[in-house]
Structures are given as C-alpha cells and as structure tokens.
Enzyme design. Structure first.
Site, PDB file in Angstrom:
ATOM      1  N   HIS A 243       0.844  -1.193   0.000  1.00 14.59           N
ATOM      2  CA  HIS A 243       0.000   0.000   0.000  1.00 14.59           C
ATOM      3  C   HIS A 243       0.877   1.239   0.000  1.00 14.59           C
ATOM      4  CE1 HIS A 243       0.641   0.821   4.267  1.00 14.59           C
ATOM      5  NE2 HIS A 243       0.295  -0.424   4.566  1.00 14.59           N
TER       6      HIS A 243
ATOM      7  N   HIS B  10       3.968   1.681   2.291  1.00 16.32           N
ATOM      8  CA  HIS B  10       5.225   1.014   1.908  1.00 16.32           C
ATOM      9  C   HIS B  10       5.934   1.804   0.814  1.00 16.32           C
ATOM     10  CE1 HIS B  10       2.559  -2.566   2.997  1.00 16.32           C
ATOM     11  NE2 HIS B  10       3.340  -2.334   4.029  1.00 16.32           N
TER      12      HIS B  10
ATOM     13  N   CYS C  36       1.481  -9.987  19.790  1.00 17.70           N
ATOM     14  CA  CYS C  36       0.702  -9.516  18.635  1.00 17.70           C
ATOM     15  C   CYS C  36       1.319 -10.126  17.383  1.00 17.70           C
ATOM     16  CB  CYS C  36       0.713  -7.990  18.515  1.00 17.70           C
ATOM     17  SG  CYS C  36      -0.032  -7.475  16.939  1.00 17.70           S
TER      18      CYS C  36
ATOM     19  N   CYS D 215       2.397  -7.392  14.829  1.00 22.56           N
ATOM     20  CA  CYS D 215       3.658  -6.692  15.109  1.00 22.56           C
ATOM     21  C   CYS D 215       4.799  -7.692  15.229  1.00 22.56           C
ATOM     22  CB  CYS D 215       3.606  -5.956  16.447  1.00 22.56           C
ATOM     23  SG  CYS D 215       2.410  -4.645  16.551  1.00 22.56           S
TER      24      CYS D 215
ATOM     25  N   CYS E 137      -3.967  -5.177  20.619  1.00 24.75           N
ATOM     26  CA  CYS E 137      -2.771  -4.452  20.195  1.00 24.75           C
ATOM     27  C   CYS E 137      -3.176  -3.011  19.905  1.00 24.75           C
ATOM     28  CB  CYS E 137      -2.190  -5.108  18.949  1.00 24.75           C
ATOM     29  SG  CYS E 137      -0.944  -4.074  18.169  1.00 24.75           S
TER      30      CYS E 137
ATOM     31  N   HIS F 208      -2.671  -2.305  16.045  1.00 23.66           N
ATOM     32  CA  HIS F 208      -3.506  -2.984  15.058  1.00 23.66           C
ATOM     33  C   HIS F 208      -4.959  -3.151  15.467  1.00 23.66           C
ATOM     34  CE1 HIS F 208       0.582  -4.171  13.755  1.00 23.66           C
ATOM     35  NE2 HIS F 208       0.048  -3.922  12.583  1.00 23.66           N
TER      36      HIS F 208
ATOM     37  N   LYS G 169      -3.635   5.817  10.954  1.00 25.53           N
ATOM     38  CA  LYS G 169      -2.509   5.229  10.235  1.00 25.53           C
ATOM     39  C   LYS G 169      -3.040   4.319   9.120  1.00 25.53           C
ATOM     40  CE  LYS G 169       1.084   1.826  10.467  1.00 25.53           C
ATOM     41  NZ  LYS G 169       1.690   0.702  11.106  1.00 25.53           N
TER      42      LYS G 169
ATOM     43  N   LYS H  86      -2.881  -2.178   6.348  1.00 26.38           N
ATOM     44  CA  LYS H  86      -3.711  -3.213   5.743  1.00 26.38           C
ATOM     45  C   LYS H  86      -4.612  -3.840   6.793  1.00 26.38           C
ATOM     46  CE  LYS H  86       0.783  -5.347   5.465  1.00 26.38           C
ATOM     47  NZ  LYS H  86       1.901  -5.519   4.594  1.00 26.38           N
TER      48      LYS H  86
HETATM   49  N1  MSP Z   1       8.771  -6.341   8.186  1.00 23.25           N
HETATM   50  C1  MSP Z   1       8.800  -5.290   9.114  1.00 23.25           C
HETATM   51  C2  MSP Z   1      10.041  -4.456   8.929  1.00 23.25           C
HETATM   52  C3  MSP Z   1      11.321  -5.176   9.047  1.00 23.25           C
HETATM   53  S1  MSP Z   1      12.672  -4.170   8.719  1.00 23.25           S
HETATM   54  C4  MSP Z   1      13.995  -5.015   9.167  1.00 23.25           C
HETATM   55  C5  MSP Z   1       7.562  -4.408   8.952  1.00 23.25           C
HETATM   56  N2  MSP Z   1       6.952  -4.476   7.783  1.00 23.25           N
HETATM   57  S2  MSP Z   1       5.622  -3.665   7.373  1.00 23.25           S
HETATM   58  O1  MSP Z   1       5.317  -4.104   6.052  1.00 23.25           O
HETATM   59  O2  MSP Z   1       4.607  -3.833   8.345  1.00 23.25           O
HETATM   60  O3  MSP Z   1       5.958  -2.146   7.379  1.00 23.25           O
HETATM   61  C6  MSP Z   1       7.203  -1.640   7.168  1.00 23.25           C
HETATM   62  C7  MSP Z   1       7.241  -0.177   6.947  1.00 23.25           C
HETATM   63  O4  MSP Z   1       6.302   0.252   5.972  1.00 23.25           O
HETATM   64  C8  MSP Z   1       6.970   0.805   8.073  1.00 23.25           C
HETATM   65  O5  MSP Z   1       7.842   0.997   9.052  1.00 23.25           O
HETATM   66  C9  MSP Z   1       6.990   2.040   7.233  1.00 23.25           C
HETATM   67  O6  MSP Z   1       8.277   2.291   6.810  1.00 23.25           O
HETATM   68  C10 MSP Z   1       6.114   1.602   6.094  1.00 23.25           C
HETATM   69  N3  MSP Z   1       4.731   1.878   6.420  1.00 23.25           N
HETATM   70  C11 MSP Z   1       3.727   0.992   6.651  1.00 23.25           C
HETATM   71  N4  MSP Z   1       2.587   1.676   6.867  1.00 23.25           N
HETATM   72  C12 MSP Z   1       2.826   2.999   6.790  1.00 23.25           C
HETATM   73  C13 MSP Z   1       2.055   4.156   6.816  1.00 23.25           C
HETATM   74  N5  MSP Z   1       0.772   4.160   7.020  1.00 23.25           N
HETATM   75  N6  MSP Z   1       2.697   5.338   6.604  1.00 23.25           N
HETATM   76  C14 MSP Z   1       4.024   5.420   6.316  1.00 23.25           C
HETATM   77  N7  MSP Z   1       4.763   4.335   6.279  1.00 23.25           N
HETATM   78  C15 MSP Z   1       4.232   3.138   6.586  1.00 23.25           C
HETATM   79  O7  MSP Z   1       7.252  -3.686   9.866  1.00 23.25           O
END
Ligand code: MSP
Length: 665
Positions: free
Chosen positions: A22, A25, A130, A133, A148, A151, A299, A302
C-alpha cells in the site's frame, strides 16, 4: 547525514508479504529511491536496498487463508511488490528476500557469532503476543482480552521455550552511543523516545520460536526458528554479503542510513545496534524515522483496512506526481494525511502551474521570438536589467545550496520549497520584463535576449536539481531544452550559469505536467475504488499512465444538431479589461454582446495584456450558467483556441466586420 560520505547506503524496511503493498510502503521506498538518485547524481557511489520480509506466523496464516503453499504465496506477493514499486520509478540496487538462501546463511552466521560471544541463552517465555507486530506486548492491569494498540486486534497468549538475546547488557552501551553520536537516531523527537525507553531499563528479548515453522532454523537446534525481527534486521548486512558467500560489498557500503517508519523505531534504534555491537560490527550511520501516512486521520494499514491502493493511484497519477507529493506535502518525520484532493491541488499548483508552466512558457517564447535558439545577449545592457538578471541568478543558485542542505538533513519538503521560491522569482522576473512586449521593439532585442537566456538557465538548473525527485519530468524538460544525455548524470555542483553552448536549439515543446480536472478525476477515482481492484497490472513507466481524466465524450463522440444548438455563442466587443488581484491567470472583462453588457472572467492573463483587449471583437458563450471565481461572477465564456503544448489561449475573432450580438451557428 552531516558527515561527508564517499559511499552512500540507504535502506528501507523490508515489507511483510502477508498482503498487497500500500501507499505506506511505497512512501518509504520512494524516499529512499530519491536519496539514492540524489547521491548518485553527485557522483557518490550509492547503494539502495529494499526487499521483503517473508517469514513468520503471519505469513504462514496469510498463505493458509488463501489455501496455497507458503512459498507460492510469498512468490506471488513479492512479484506484486516489485511491480508496484517499479511502476513508481523505483530502481533499487538490490531487492532482498528473507527466503533467499544467502540471507539464511548470513542470519545463521550472525546467530553463531552472538552465541559464541555468549550473548544468547535458552529460557522460557510467556506473554501477550501480537502476531501482526510480531512482538510481545506489555499489558497494563488485568485486561483478559487485551488488544494491540497499533492494530486494534486481540493479543494472543504465547508460552514457549525460547532463546534469548542479552539485551539487558547493552543499556549503558546504547545510552553512551546516543550521547556520543546524537545524530544516530533522528529526528530529535524519536531520539528522545528511544532514550527514555532505554533509560527505563532493558529486558532480554526472546529471539526464537518453537511454534513457528516458516522461519530460519536456529543453528544446532532446528526445533526452533529464528524470531522474524532478528532475521529481518540482519537483511541490512546479509544483502551486502556479510556472513554469506554471495556478495562482497559489506566493507564498501556499510554502515547505512536506515529509513524506517516510526512504528518500528525501537527495533532499529535499540535492538539492531545492540545486535551489531554484540557481534563486534559497526552500528548504523543513521536511523531516521518518518511519520505515518494517515488516511481518514488514522494510520494507513492493511490490518485497519484504510489503505490507498497504489494500483488505483498509478492509474490516475504519474509516478512523478506521486513522488513529488510525498516529498513536498508531507514533512519527513511527521505524520501526514494523504488525500487525493490535496494530491491534485499540489499537481495543479506546483507541477502544472509552477515548473510545467515556467518551462513551457520559456521554451515557447524562445521558439516564437528567437527562432528556437537559446539567445546569447550582448554584454551591454541597462543597469536595471543587469540587476534583475543578477537577482534571478542568485535566487536560483541559493536554491541549489538550500536544496542540498535540506536534502542532507532529510528535510525534503523544505528543499523543494526553496526551489519553488526561486521559481516564483523567475516567474515574476518574466512577468515584470514582459518579453512579449520587448519582442515588438527591435531596439529592445538585447533585453529580450537577456530575459529569455536567464529564464532558460533557471529552467536548466531546476531540471538538474529536481531530477532525483521527478526523474521522468526532469528528463523531458532537459530534452526540450535541447540538452543531450541524461539529466540524472549531471551534477548540480558542476552546473555553470551561462554554460550553455552558443546557439543551442531547443527541441519540440510538449506539456510535461498537465493540469488535472479535479472534479472529474475525483469522480473517476471513486468509481475505481468502488469497483473491485484487479490484483495487479500497474504500468511500468510514466508514459504508461493514462492521460489524466480525459473528458467523457458521448458514446461515439458525435452530437446531434439539436445538442449543438443548445450552445449559444454570440459576437461581442470588449469594453473594459483588468487584472484581478491575486489571480495570476484571470482577467475581468466587460463585453458588449448587443443586448447587454456582460461581466466575463477569462483565464488569459498570462498571455494577453488587458489594455490590448479593449475594443477587440470576441466570441462569447452566452447561455452558460453563471460561475463564481475569486468571489467574482462570470456570466459567459470567451472562446479561445487552446494551443499545444502549454494550452496557450488564442482568442477567436473575425476578419470581417460583424455586429455585436450576432449568433454563431
Ligand atoms: N517487516 C517489518 C520491517 C522489518 S525491517 C527489518 C515491517 N513491515 S511492514 O510491512 O509492516 O511495514 C514496514 C514499513 O512500511 C513501516 O515501518 C513504514 O516504513 C512503512 N509503512 C507501513 N505503513 C505505513 C504508513 N501508514 N505510513 C508510512 N509508512 C508506513 O514492519
């Protein structure tokens, strides 16, 4: 990032593949991509890593929910992530997958090193966990069904034999690190948060699971798999070849600038440096935590189901538009709301109205007044003009250094703001100098050349400067300026003002950043969101994006004579014409249409001097519903041709004498 760096290594978090990508990311990734491009353009040997986090219970569950093998699930998701990112112009140096064999080798090496150094021991763990997380949570009080807080999903009780990492031994070392290297955790607010967490005392952390099968086995005890966060964090070094035989880039690039969301700062600013110190490795260069993209004030996630789908986003917007918005609108480090509404506003004001307009305006005048060749003015020029030109040169040069300074502090919005401030100065310079008037007087030709060569230089500088942010648009402008090669390889440090080859011919002018019809685009986005989003199918390049919201035609584009007859167009004569304060584009006209005098607002101020219109015969659509603009009512529309590439209006008129009020049929 204040230290001078000879090499530059930037990373994003690796993304969980339990669901589709999304905008959240994409956000981190396109900022990392911009930074890598920025450094590369300045001749710095740069490496940009992103990838996918493919292990853990959550991924196992996602695959089970789809009824397919985990490997198939992760392979499909990775493809989706990679295609989505590529559609936004992201060009990573390496994409790491935690299911890669070399990564597994590296993670196990790291485990062995820590175990040999006595930082790992076996124990038992029980706590609220969680799965989203992938973290045990502290639960206050005696809540029997805790949730959580991130989430808003129930926590699960987990009790198992586990290996632990002696994090408690690193409290002092970490505090010392934050003290001696205050810039290691940024921004300041996050540094404070981390400091207070570590100052509060650190407990050892569980780093293995017996309950999770989809993981990397613990060396020497394959009943356990390695905790996903241990596995995931190691990606930043295994991707460079640390602990494995696949790559040899660790010495060249490590340490990194880690860009992460603030949601995972603790893992990166506490656990990760502790693992590295324990292994005797250098800690990260910087951990910079950005804010969250919010959708509807929450925030975007997903799990919460309020995400912006990049596929829909890409359908209506080019990658440059989205990149620009993310960097300009949201202050890096703070939360920011994402709305399509504000995205369209930014596109229209800054890209179409700002950079796009300045570049096509400049090029069009060079084409029209200088036969398409960049003019070389004579030295002798009035003091007034000299001073104006110098002012513009300084404004542009200042924007180059302000942009650099801001980008080196990850303050992207400020960097871009400074470029747009310089752009406004150039726009004003052009409007004040009125080259369209200078062009009418042969004796003022040299002034005209000063104005246009100065504007050209400004646009050339902006194209170079903005190339990491707007890779496609900057290259297009570069080509239209008649410059060869790729703008991405021109370092702003080497740009010489006036260093353009004499007599350079400009190329075909095309609108680079078209204006979007807000209402129509919003309607179309809504329809797309309501329809089921197809699984994939994002385009690969900017040109793959459909033209923004083309007006809907009747099924075959043909209308009946009755439909045409509904439009009432009459001949009129302009009585008065004046500019409207704070509306650069609008002129207020009064037009005699035979039966009455009408007030009509026309968006032609950039191209017609008000005085030149008085007494002019025009065509007015007289039966349009009145419309308010800038608090003024417009009772009709003056008809003009829209001339490509910049949509320059040319008023319709008659060569024969026609009375006011005559109807066009
Ligand atoms: N897999 C772990 C990270 C491991 S790094 C060694 C993880 N993955 S995640 O897919 O849940 O999210 C990773 C990152 O995506 C967040 O920290 C951030 O950088 C980005 N984001 C996810 N949702 C976000 C928003 N709503 N806004 C901005 N960035 C976000 O955590």
């Amino acid at each position: 990032m204040s230290d001078p760096v000879k090499t530059f290594y930037v990373t994003t978090p690796i993304y969980y593949v339990n669901a589709k990508p999304h905008l959240g990311h994409l956000y981190t990734t396109l900022i990392a991509d911009t930074l890598a491009r920025y450094h590369r353009q300045r001749g710095v040997d740069s490496f940009f890593l992103t990838g996918t986090d493919e292990r853990g219970i959550n991924i196992e569950r996602a695959a089970a929910a789809r009824g397919i093998p985990v490997q198939q699930h992760v392979d499909e998701m990775v493809k989706e992530f990679r295609e989505t990112f590529a559609a936004f112009g992201i060009e990573e140096s390496r994409w790491i997958r935690t299911t890669d064999a070399f990564h597994r080798e590296g993670v196990q090496s790291l485990w062995r090193v820590l175990a040999e150094k006595g930082f790992i021991y076996k124990g038992k763990y029980e706590g609220w966990f969680c799965p989203y997380c992938n973290e045990y949570k502290d639960v206050e009080g005696h809540d029997e069904n805790p949730q959580c807080s991130t989430h808003e999903k129930p926590l699960e009780i987990l009790a198992e034999e586990s290996y632990f990492f002696k994090l408690s031994e690193f409290q002092e070392k970490l505090l010392e690190l934050y003290k001696t290297r205050p810039g290691i955790v940024q921004p300041e607010s996050r540094r404070n948060e981390v400091l207070s967490f570590v100052s509060g005392g650190l407990k050892d952390i569980s780093i293995s699971r017996v309950s999770v099968k989809w993981g990397i086995p613990v060396p020497g005890d394959d009943r356990h798999t390695i905790y996903v966060w241990f596995d995931a964090l190691a990606n930043y070094i295994t991707a460079l070849g640390w602990g494995n035989r696949k790559y040899q880039e660790f010495d060249r690039y490590w340490p990194a600038l880690h860009l992460v969301g603030k949601d995972i700062i603790r893992f990166h600013a506490v656990y990760w440096p502790a693992f590295l110190m324990a292994a005797g490795l250098e800690v990260p260069h910087i951990v910079f935590a950005h804010g969250m993209l919010l959708s509807g004030g929450r925030k975007m996630s997903k799990t919460l189901g309020n995400v912006i789908d990049p596929v829909i986003l890409r359908k209506f917007f080019t990658s440059d538009q989205v990149r620009f918005f993310c960097l300009r609108e949201i202050v890096f480090g703070l939360d920011g709301d994402f709305t399509y509404d504000s995205l369209i506003d930014r596109v229209n004001s800054d890209l179409a109205g700002g950079l796009g307009n300045l570049s096509s305006r400049t090029l069009t005048m060079i084409r029209n007044f200088c036969s398409g060749r960049v003019p070389t003015p004579r030295e002798s020029v009035s003091e007034g003009m000299k001073a104006q030109v110098e002012k513009v040169r300084l404004a542009v040069k200042r924007s180059v250094s302000d942009f650099d300074e801001a980008f080196n502090q990850c303050n992207f919005s400020r960097g871009l703001e400074s470029v747009w401030a310089a752009m406004a100065a150039v726009d004003k310079f052009i409007s004040d100098a009125a080259p369209w008037n200078l062009a009418k007087e042969t004796e003022r030709m040299n002034d005209l050349h000063w104005v246009l060569s100065t504007a050209y230089e400004a646009v050339r500088h902006f194209a170079v400067l903005l190339s990491p942010v707007l890779p496609c648009g900057a290259q297009d402008i570069w080509g239209q300026l008649g410059q060869s090669g790729t703008v991405a390889s021109v370092s702003p440090d080497e740009l010489v003002w006036g260093g353009v080859e004499k007599g350079t011919s400009i190329n075909e002018i095309k609108g680079v950043f078209p204006r979007m019809d807000k209402e129509q685009t919003m309607d179309q986005i809504k329809q797309s969101e309501e329809a089921v989003t197809p699984a994939s199918g994002t385009g690969k390049s900017d040109s793959a994006a459909p033209a923004p919201a083309a007006p809907k035609a009747a099924s075959d584009g043909v209308i009946s004579i009755e439909e045409f007859a509904k439009v009432e167009m009459r001949v009129g004569t302009v009585q008065t014409a004046e500019r409207i304060p704070k509306a650069d584009r609008l002129l207020k006209l009064t037009v005699d249409i035979g039966t009455e005098i009408r007030q009509v607002l026309a968006g032609i101020a950039l191209y017609y001097e008000p005085e030149s219109l008085i007494g002019r015969r025009v065509v007015v659509v007289t039966n349009l519903a009145p419309r308010k603009m800038r608090g003024l009512e417009s009772n009709g529309m003056v008809v003009a041709a829209s001339v490509e590439p910049d949509g320059r209006p040319v008023l319709a008129t008659f060569t024969e004498d026609v009375p006011n009020g005559a109807r066009l049929k």
